[in-house]
Design a protein around this motif. Structure first.
Motif, PDB file in Angstrom:
ATOM      1  N   UNK A  47       0.985  -1.127  -0.135  1.00 12.96           N
ATOM      2  CA  UNK A  47       0.076  -0.059  -0.268  1.00 12.96           C
ATOM      3  C   UNK A  47       0.739   1.274   0.235  1.00 12.96           C
ATOM      4  N   UNK A  48       0.833   1.773  -1.189  1.00 14.98           N
ATOM      5  CA  UNK A  48       1.658   3.121  -1.218  1.00 14.98           C
ATOM      6  C   UNK A  48       1.161   3.656  -1.256  1.00 14.98           C
ATOM      7  N   UNK A  49       0.205   4.262  -0.958  1.00 14.20           N
ATOM      8  CA  UNK A  49      -1.283   5.572  -1.354  1.00 14.20           C
ATOM      9  C   UNK A  49      -0.931   7.063  -0.572  1.00 14.20           C
ATOM     10  N   UNK A  50      -0.196   6.826   0.848  1.00 12.32           N
ATOM     11  CA  UNK A  50       0.566   7.239   1.196  1.00 12.32           C
ATOM     12  C   UNK A  50       2.014   8.645   1.009  1.00 12.32           C
ATOM     13  N   UNK A  51       2.166   7.939   0.096  1.00 11.97           N
ATOM     14  CA  UNK A  51       4.109   8.535  -0.054  1.00 11.97           C
ATOM     15  C   UNK A  51       3.408   9.888  -1.615  1.00 11.97           C
ATOM     16  N   UNK A  52       4.500  10.375  -0.867  1.00 13.98           N
ATOM     17  CA  UNK A  52       4.231  12.040  -2.405  1.00 13.98           C
ATOM     18  C   UNK A  52       4.761  11.220  -2.974  1.00 13.98           C
TER      19      UNK A  52
END
Length: 170
Positions: A47-52
């Protein structure tokens, strides 16, 4: 430490439902430079959705990237593909059978992006493993022109809706 390892498999290491965080992956990408030994990374199932967006686009500096079943936002995927279309160091891109999921809709994030962008980005790579159907016709139409793919792995049922002449030209 990870930046000194050429091939790193982080499949499903950052899953929200398990309480893990993508900060670990963000730290790797933030510290990545072209001098790093790391050139292959598998972030499938992460889950990468919090990366800028600027860190997600750094994946384009690697040689081999696998994102099968990863979760991103539409904006992250767009930024990643825009960079990929402009010029990427990725030679092999693997999303195999499981789509990169859109965090908000839980469907293939490519389905909600401009088909021309998806086609331009994927056709800028040498080896694509893309066994999904969204935008396949546009991908093959672009592929019929001067593009980079030397090897494309598609699913066996992906071509039902594609005219034979489009496949032949690609």
């Amino acid at each position: 430490l990870i930046l000194n390892i050429p091939h790193v498999d982080l499949y499903a290491t950052c899953r929200v439902n398990e309480g893990d965080s993508s900060d670990f992956i963000g730290n790797i990408l933030e510290n990545y430079t072209e001098a790093s030994a790391l050139h292959t990374v598998d972030l499938g199932g992460c889950v990468l959705d919090t990366l800028p967006n600027n860190l997600v686009t750094k994946l384009n500096y690697l040689t081999n990237v696998a994102l099968e079943g990863a979760v991103m936002t539409k904006d992250q995927a767009r930024a990643f593909l825009v960079d990929m279309a402009k010029g990427s160091k990725i030679k092999k891109f693997d999303i195999d059978c499981e789509a990169i999921l859109d965090k908000d809709t839980d469907i293939d994030v490519f389905e909600n992006l401009d088909p021309d962008l998806v086609a331009a980005a994927l056709n800028n790579l040498e080896h694509v493993i893309y066994k999904r159907r969204p935008h396949l016709i546009r991908f093959l139409q672009v592929m019929g022109r001067n593009t980079k793919p030397k090897k494309v792995e598609m699913g066996e049922n992906s071509f039902f809706d594609v005219a034979p002449e489009v496949v032949a030209k690609a």
